[in-house]
Design an enzyme around this catalytic site. Sequence first.
Site, PDB file in Angstrom:
ATOM      1  CB  VAL A 121       7.525 -25.783  10.800  1.00 31.34           C
ATOM      2  CG1 VAL A 121       8.395 -27.006  11.070  1.00 31.34           C
ATOM      3  CG2 VAL A 121       8.312 -24.714  10.048  1.00 31.34           C
ATOM      4  CB  CYS A 122       3.398 -22.967  12.327  1.00 31.85           C
ATOM      5  SG  CYS A 122       2.284 -24.254  12.926  1.00 31.85           S
ATOM      6  N   PRO A 123       4.356 -21.107   9.787  1.00 29.06           N
ATOM      7  CG  PRO A 123       4.124 -19.031   8.693  1.00 29.06           C
ATOM      8  CD  PRO A 123       5.137 -19.922   9.379  1.00 29.06           C
TER       9      PRO A 123
END
Lengths: 74, 359
Positions: free
Chosen positions: A12-14
């Site tokens: 997932v981000c980041p």
Amino acid sequence: MINKKVDLTGEVCPYTFVKSKLAIEKMKKGEVLEIVLDYKEAVENVPESMENHGHKVEEVEKTGNNKWKVIIKK
Amino acid sequence: MITVKFFGSIRNWAEEKAIKIDKKNLKFRKLLNLVYDKVDDEFREKIEDDKGIKDFVIISVDGKNLESINNLETELEGDEEIRFAPSVAGGEFSFSERQIKRYSRHIVLSELGGEGQEKLLNSSVLVVGAGALASPVLLYLAAAGVGEIGIVDNDEVELSNLQRQIIHSTEDVGANKTESAKETIEAINQDVEVKTFRKRLEPQNARELIEGWDFVIDGSDNFPTKFLVNDASHLVGVPFSHAGILRFSGLTTTFLPDEGPCYRCLTPQPPSKDSVPSCQEAGVVGAFPGVIGSIQALEAIKHIIGSGDLLVGRALQFDALHMSFDEMKFSRNPDCPVCEGKLQELEEIDYKGSCRVKF
């Protein structure tokens, strides 16, 4: 031609961008990176950040249910 | 003197970050054998096999790849810097998942990135002092993942230190400052190896202590040590960040031995003892050395990653009470004994009283 491929499914981000950036840093100018993603937000964020860092987004394609590929040229 | 530096996994094998070889006019082959003699036979087997130096070992001489010059027959004059670094298999970074998370805010910076992080992890910084300036320096360098941090200090933690020396805690009162700082650093980041030097920087040991580090931070609180850091750093060719603070005003600047002016160009001799109270007499608000020390840490990081502009030939003056920064440019003093190469040895007498080097 794809010079390098990174599978970031499950990320997932980041970290989708962090790992994409680590991958492209080790490539030569003009080479092409394929990034595989399954996190929808990253499909927008990763290409945007790659452009901000001076790379060219060649393609963003939905390849399956909740799966995308992003092609970046360094 | 030839300096041989080791990086990454090669450093672990050598169990040294750098060694010195005092030989002149020799071939690289001969130097390699001298290196093996100093380290051990297992090290030789890791670096070489029957076919020669293994592919993953990258050797450079003064920044030039050994492959691109004349390989093992290369003639060395005796003052080169040789680097042994591992090439990264498959052109990938060798960060662990934890490191990618820990340093992700570095990695996403275009000026730093994975490459800069790798440089930080392979770098070494010596911090002179473990007090008010050194506290933020040590904390930020540790957090940034500077691979090797040295601390020189001979004092013990006192209760009156804690108002500004934020690397130490109440429970550390009475402990040696270097050990107390080491514990704090290890709790922050285990990627960092801490070397403690429980001693004062003296004319007799300054060269040896400063030689071989990538960067030095002067966090000392007295003029003799500041002159000593300057002179020794220039003699052994190590860049350093200087800072001085008094009450609410401070100054910081960075010196590169090969390029800019030195501290003696800016301050030929210290002010008389009567005009400048020592830090303990003068008092200071802890957040103030926090600002200056943070700037020093940034200078070290920028030097290591090779980005941005350093405070070379520029003294940044900070007035904390009125909250203003000013920059004063200065250049090499043509009569400076250090920049002119007249200073060859560090003599005890030069670091007493006026600290003026006489010729």
